[in-house]
Design an enzyme around this catalytic site. Sequence first.
Site, PDB file in Angstrom:
ATOM      1  N   HIS A   1       0.833  -1.133   0.068  1.00  0.00           N
ATOM      2  CA  HIS A   1      -0.025  -0.032  -0.014  1.00  0.00           C
ATOM      3  C   HIS A   1       0.740   1.051   0.182  1.00  0.00           C
ATOM      4  O   HIS A   1       1.801   1.503   0.761  1.00  0.00           O
ATOM      5  CB  HIS A   1      -0.973  -0.047   1.297  1.00  0.00           C
ATOM      6  CG  HIS A   1      -1.764   0.951   1.286  1.00  0.00           C
ATOM      7  ND1 HIS A   1      -2.169   1.538   2.363  1.00  0.00           N
ATOM      8  CD2 HIS A   1      -2.877   1.384   0.206  1.00  0.00           C
ATOM      9  CE1 HIS A   1      -3.393   2.442   2.387  1.00  0.00           C
ATOM     10  NE2 HIS A   1      -3.670   2.116   1.040  1.00  0.00           N
TER      11      HIS A   1
ATOM     12  N   HIS B   1      -1.934  11.019  -2.001  1.00  0.00           N
ATOM     13  CA  HIS B   1      -3.266  10.452  -1.456  1.00  0.00           C
ATOM     14  C   HIS B   1      -4.262  11.620  -1.255  1.00  0.00           C
ATOM     15  O   HIS B   1      -5.240  11.785  -1.574  1.00  0.00           O
ATOM     16  CB  HIS B   1      -2.950   9.788  -0.244  1.00  0.00           C
ATOM     17  CG  HIS B   1      -4.253   9.194   0.308  1.00  0.00           C
ATOM     18  ND1 HIS B   1      -4.847   9.903   1.194  1.00  0.00           N
ATOM     19  CD2 HIS B   1      -4.762   8.009   0.095  1.00  0.00           C
ATOM     20  CE1 HIS B   1      -6.095   9.179   1.589  1.00  0.00           C
ATOM     21  NE2 HIS B   1      -5.947   8.083   0.985  1.00  0.00           N
TER      22      HIS B   1
HETATM   23  O1  G3P Z   1      -6.484   1.298  -3.051  1.00  0.00           O
HETATM   24  C1  G3P Z   1      -6.767   1.022  -1.745  1.00  0.00           C
HETATM   25  C2  G3P Z   1      -6.739   2.061  -0.670  1.00  0.00           C
HETATM   26  O2  G3P Z   1      -5.600   2.713  -0.891  1.00  0.00           O
HETATM   27  C3  G3P Z   1      -8.018   2.773  -0.703  1.00  0.00           C
HETATM   28  O3  G3P Z   1      -7.944   3.743   0.374  1.00  0.00           O
HETATM   29  O4  G3P Z   1      -7.506   5.998   1.383  1.00  0.00           O
HETATM   30  O5  G3P Z   1      -5.883   4.282   1.561  1.00  0.00           O
HETATM   31  O6  G3P Z   1      -6.328   5.628  -0.636  1.00  0.00           O
HETATM   32  P1  G3P Z   1      -7.024   4.910   0.539  1.00  0.00           P
HETATM   33 MG    MG Z   2      -5.065   4.225  -2.234  1.00  0.00          MG
END
Ligand code: G3P
Ligand code: MG
Length: 246
Positions: free
Chosen positions: A14, A56
């Site tokens: 992630h 993000h």
């Molecule tokens: O793509 C999965 C996850 O990244 C979605 O939530 O807020 O971490 O971008 P976020």
């Molecule tokens: Mg994400």
Amino acid sequence: MSLRLWHYPFWIAHRGAGTLAPENTLAAFRLGAAHRYRMFECDARLSADDTVFLLHDNTLERTTDGQGIAGQRPWAELAALDAGAWHSAAYQGEGLPLLSTLASWCLTHGGMLNIEIKPTPGTEQRTGQRVAQEAARLWAHAAVPPLLSSFSHAALQAARAAAPQLPRGLLLERFSDEGLDMARSLGCVALIGHHPLWQAERVGRVHAAGLHCLAYTVNDPAEAQRLQALAIDGLITDRVDLFPPD
Ligand code: G3P
Ligand code: MG
């Protein structure tokens, strides 16, 4: 219905390497790769002058030394920001990467990518279109295409129109029949759900619809084990230091 072609490994890092390095910076993807991860999730958005870069949040404060709405700044201003010092002194000087820079790194190092399309509110269609166009151009000769994903239906619709050949995944915070129908009508190959929403019956229904099931963001070993027992197809994790990838 049989599942559509799937190129991707089970474990996905992630934002590059979770919280171990400043999210969505090249340093983070390098650290994820140092933990032997082969696939990475990133968040992509548009600058005011339509450049695709990684960040993000809608705003700059949390992860850079800038201020305000990132999508209202031209790339030349964004490129001058520090996106590492907020995390720790060791990362001072890390910049906001262009998607094209991450693409070069991925193609050189054999990394696969899940590009989450993060539209600044009001720019859903344009962001979906531009991210897909850029991804199609950058990965035109790659063996494995990037997986495009978004919570935004409009962004995925625009991505589909711009680059129908690129695989898409719909992000869902809560499971619903409408969500599954939407994923199918957007021609998605995957539903990417917030991890607690996955239960055996839902995984079975999504698989029966011909889509893959991914979960975000799984950082707890017991939860990872529960999801693996459901025959889920992939997990997005921050804990590249805890889960050895396949
Ligand atoms: O793509 C999965 C996850 O990244 C979605 O939530 O807020 O971490 O971008 P976020
Ligand atoms: Mg994400």
